[in-house]
Every structure is written in C-alpha cells, then in structure tokens.
Design a protein around this motif. Structure first.
Motif, mmCIF file in Angstrom:
data_model
loop_
_atom_site.group_PDB
_atom_site.id
_atom_site.type_symbol
_atom_site.label_atom_id
_atom_site.label_comp_id
_atom_site.label_asym_id
_atom_site.label_seq_id
_atom_site.Cartn_x
_atom_site.Cartn_y
_atom_site.Cartn_z
ATOM 1 N N ALA A 29 4.885 -5.252 -18.195
ATOM 2 C CA ALA A 29 5.045 -6.401 -17.293
ATOM 3 C C ALA A 29 3.954 -6.471 -16.235
ATOM 4 O O ALA A 29 3.788 -7.507 -15.589
ATOM 5 C CB ALA A 29 6.420 -6.336 -16.622
ATOM 6 N N THR A 30 3.216 -5.380 -16.070
ATOM 7 C CA THR A 30 2.213 -5.298 -14.990
ATOM 8 C C THR A 30 0.946 -4.639 -15.551
ATOM 9 O O THR A 30 0.717 -3.451 -15.311
ATOM 10 C CB THR A 30 2.764 -4.450 -13.822
ATOM 11 O OG1 THR A 30 3.255 -3.207 -14.357
ATOM 12 C CG2 THR A 30 3.881 -5.153 -13.071
ATOM 13 N N GLY A 32 -2.344 -4.685 -14.922
ATOM 14 C CA GLY A 32 -3.248 -4.028 -13.952
ATOM 15 C C GLY A 32 -4.575 -3.657 -14.565
ATOM 16 O O GLY A 32 -5.349 -4.503 -15.020
ATOM 17 N N ARG A 78 3.817 -14.508 -14.242
ATOM 18 C CA ARG A 78 4.620 -13.656 -13.366
ATOM 19 C C ARG A 78 5.700 -12.991 -14.199
ATOM 20 O O ARG A 78 6.298 -13.646 -15.058
ATOM 21 C CB ARG A 78 5.306 -14.492 -12.302
ATOM 22 C CG ARG A 78 4.346 -15.165 -11.394
ATOM 23 C CD ARG A 78 5.115 -15.951 -10.352
ATOM 24 N NE ARG A 78 4.184 -16.696 -9.531
ATOM 25 C CZ ARG A 78 4.550 -17.398 -8.476
ATOM 26 N NH1 ARG A 78 5.825 -17.464 -8.134
ATOM 27 N NH2 ARG A 78 3.645 -18.039 -7.767
ATOM 28 N N ASP A 94 5.268 -1.456 -13.510
ATOM 29 C CA ASP A 94 4.579 -0.508 -12.613
ATOM 30 C C ASP A 94 4.197 -1.369 -11.408
ATOM 31 O O ASP A 94 3.177 -2.051 -11.420
ATOM 32 C CB ASP A 94 3.357 0.062 -13.356
ATOM 33 C CG ASP A 94 2.542 1.032 -12.523
ATOM 34 O OD1 ASP A 94 3.051 1.518 -11.498
ATOM 35 O OD2 ASP A 94 1.384 1.302 -12.917
HETATM 36 C C1 LIG Z 1 0.191 -0.856 -10.058
HETATM 37 S S1 LIG Z 1 -0.615 -2.109 -10.945
HETATM 38 C C2 LIG Z 1 -0.290 -1.730 -12.619
HETATM 39 C C3 LIG Z 1 -1.196 -0.678 -13.171
HETATM 40 C C4 LIG Z 1 -1.081 -0.430 -14.648
HETATM 41 N N1 LIG Z 1 0.188 0.142 -15.023
HETATM 42 C C5 LIG Z 1 -2.195 0.454 -15.131
HETATM 43 O O1 LIG Z 1 -1.911 1.537 -15.634
HETATM 44 O O2 LIG Z 1 -3.365 0.087 -14.999
HETATM 45 C C6 LIG Z 1 0.390 -3.503 -10.671
HETATM 46 C C7 LIG Z 1 -0.098 -4.780 -11.319
HETATM 47 O O3 LIG Z 1 1.029 -5.655 -11.362
HETATM 48 C C8 LIG Z 1 0.624 -6.968 -11.106
HETATM 49 N N2 LIG Z 1 1.789 -7.686 -10.614
HETATM 50 C C9 LIG Z 1 2.432 -7.520 -9.438
HETATM 51 N N3 LIG Z 1 3.459 -8.370 -9.345
HETATM 52 C C10 LIG Z 1 3.494 -9.073 -10.502
HETATM 53 C C11 LIG Z 1 4.344 -10.097 -11.008
HETATM 54 N N4 LIG Z 1 5.370 -10.568 -10.297
HETATM 55 N N5 LIG Z 1 4.087 -10.597 -12.228
HETATM 56 C C12 LIG Z 1 3.049 -10.119 -12.971
HETATM 57 N N6 LIG Z 1 2.200 -9.163 -12.533
HETATM 58 C C13 LIG Z 1 2.426 -8.638 -11.317
HETATM 59 C C14 LIG Z 1 -0.488 -6.824 -10.093
HETATM 60 O O4 LIG Z 1 -1.336 -7.954 -10.134
HETATM 61 C C15 LIG Z 1 -1.172 -5.537 -10.558
HETATM 62 O O5 LIG Z 1 -2.248 -5.832 -11.398
#
Ligand SMILES: C[S@@+](CC[C@H](N)C(=O)[O-])C[C@H]1O[C@@H](n2cnc3c(N)ncnc32)[C@H](O)[C@@H]1O
Length: 328
Positions: A29-30, A32, A78, A94
C-alpha cells in the motif's frame, strides 16, 4: 539515512508476518522506495500490486515495473481508496514518509534543509504554509497538542500567530527556528523542538489518520480468508488506531463479547490475532537506521466473516480539522 535511498524498516519481520506463498497476490500500500515490493517479488513467485500517493515514488518505481512486468503493477493512488480485482493474500502498510521525501529538501518535510513549507505527499492541494498562515491560534494549538502530542502547543501557536502578523511564514528553517525559540530550545532533548509540530502539520496536510482509517477498512474488504494484514507505524497515534482496529475485530466473539452470544453475523470476528503485542525493531536495526527507532509492527489474519462497517476516522483535533475543512 543518507540521500542515497530508503532503508526499509522491519523488512524481515514484515515479510514473515505476510507469510508469502507462491502464486499469492499481495498489496504493497506504500511503495515508497520499493523496498518491500522488491523483497516480496524476490522471496516468492507472487504478484504484487503497489500504490503510493506521491508521484515521485511512482516515477522511482518505473524500473521495477519494467523488470518485473507481469508480476508487478504500481499506481498513484491513496491507500484509503485501495481496491483489487480479486481478493488478495496480504496487504502491507509501511506508514509515514520515506527517506526520499525527507532527504529531498525541497519537499518541505524536514527542518534539516531550507525549503518552502510544503509537506504535500501528492504535490497538490493546501500546503503546510497554508495551515500555518491561515488557521486560527486556537486551531493551531489544538493541532499541535493532539497530533503532535506537544505540551507546549499553546506557546508555539502564539509564537506562530505573532510571527505571521509581520510577514507570512513560508520557509522550513524559519519556521523551525520560530518554534525552537518559542519553547526556549529544550536543551538536552534527543529531538529538535520542532519535530512534533512538523509531524502534526504533515498529518493534517495529508489527512494521515483519515487515510489510515479508510485504508484499514479497505484492506479488510480485499483480504481473502487467511490473508494477512501487516502494518508498520511510526507514532503512537497510528499504532493505537491499528491496535484498536484489529483487536476489536478479533475480539468480537471472544473476550469482548462472551456475554452476548446472539451477536449479529456482521459482528463476527473478521480477524484473528496470533500475536497481540507489537513487534519492535532490533537494537541492531535501530543502530544502523535511526528512523526505525519508533517503528512498531502489528499483524492479523483475516477470517471468512464479512467485513465490518468502515472505521470512522478519529476526530482527535476537531477545531483544527473543522477549520482545515473550510479552507479546503
Ligand atoms: C515509509 S515509506 C514506504 C517505504 C517502503 N516500504 C520501502 O521499503 O521503500 C511510506 C510511503 O507511503 C506513502 N504514503 C503515505 N500515505 C499514503 C497514502 N495514504 N496512500 C498511498 N501512499 C501513501 C508515502 O508517499 C511514502 O512514499
């Protein structure tokens, strides 16, 4: 963390909790920096559907989309809106910001670099500067107290309002200094005095708690029986919400309801918990990656019961949220 990339936090623990299996479909879901997605694809012959709301993260994922074609898709969305064509075997969140977002100074998430006070993950909509310059003193204090959990909230809000009367507050370093001066420095503290205020603004600007509430409910709907929900969070407000979400749904016909044998079927437990306590990073991990210090992982297994009603986003800072809604 240097600006060379994002070191995934609790990576091995998250993979173990997902219990990846060949042929499975998993949602990251994230996305990053793609650390979790890459690890999933490397560990099992599986499909990964990834999301991120940040267009820069999507651009960064182009190479993986190419090299893992047929196994991996990435879309800008999102996670509150996440959906999948079929039920999936696991969903992992994450939460928070990536090191890319923090290290790319121009995004305005960090007080380590001078930049516009921005903090918008999607690069659209109202920014942190709008919040700082347009919310009332009461709303700012409410925000910093409840989202930042900062006892100096009133003093900080007063300093903001006094400063902006002279000129709009637009830059991260100016703002961080203003907060620092308003609380008299906090000598000996491990973190910068503006840390909590920055966190509170980021949460408001990106509606992070609302997103988490919608994301957890969406995950509940897309998981197949036996599927795993795995969440890594970075502050107590998020962790509390995740804990309450999974324990309420796991306890429905257990400890919480043993005096109510005639529960309607929609309240049957939609998750089971094999581990009630959160998993924290090891000392070794926090040593090499200080960002992991506050991380906490929780996971639960989906049952075959229907999904519960959507989780309501908590109204933790109602004055701030109400004014912010009006500005939006
Ligand atoms: C901590 S990072 C994730 C890192 C990833 N697990 C990695 O190993 O590279 C969090 C990511 O979640 C995204 N994010 C935060 N809130 C979000 C949302 N509501 N929907 C989608 N993406 C989201 C941010 O843009 C960011 O890129």
């Amino acid at each position: 963390m240097s600006n060379s990339g994002h070191a995934p936090v609790l990576l091995a623990e998250a993979m173990e909790a997902l219990a990846l299996k060949p042929g499975g479909t998993y949602i990251d879901a994230t996305f990053g920096g793609g650390g979790y997605s890459r690890e999933m694809l490397g560990r099992a012959d599986c499909q990964v559907i990834a999301f991120d709301r940040d267009p820069d993260a999507i651009a960064r994922g182009a190479a993986l989309s190419e090299s893992a074609k047929g196994k991996f898709t990435l879309q800008q969305a999102r996670f509150g809106d996440l959906a999948a064509p079929d039920l999936v075997d696991g969903v992992v969140f994450d939460l928070g910001v990536s090191s890319f977002q923090l290290d790319e100074g121009h995004r305005g998430f960090s007080f380590q670099a001078d930049a516009d006070l921005d903090m918008r993950m999607e690069k659209e909509g109202l920014s942190a500067a709008d919040a700082v310059n347009r919310l009332s003193e009461t709303a700012l204090a409410d925000l910093i107290y409840h989202y930042g959990e900062d006892d100096e909230s009133r003093r900080i809000a007063r300093a903001i309002v006094q400063a902006r009367a002279a000129a709009p507050i637009t830059r991260t370093l100016h703002f961080a200094k203003l907060v620092e001066d308003s609380v008299g420095g906090r000598k000996g503290a491990r973190t910068h005095p503006a840390t909590k205020t920055f966190q509170a603004l980021r949460m408001l600007v990106n509606d992070e708690l609302g997103e988490l509430a919608r994301g957890l409910s969406a995950a509940e709907r897309v998981l197949k029986p036996g599927g795993r929900l795995v969440v890594v969070s970075f502050h107590s407000l998020e962790d509390r919400m995740v804990k309450q979400f999974i324990t309420a749904r796991a306890d429905a016909n257990g400890r919480g309801s043993r005096f109510m044998p005639d529960l309607p079927p929609e309240r049957a437990p939609s998750f089971t918990l094999e581990r009630r306590r959160a998993t924290a990073p090891s000392d070794d991990e926090t040593l090499v990656n200080p960002r992991a210090r506050s991380a906490s992982l929780r996971w639960a297994v989906r049952t075959d019961a229907p999904a519960w009603d959507d989780l309501d986003p908590p109204e933790l800072a109602p004055k701030a949220e109400a004014e912010w809604q009006k500005l939006n």
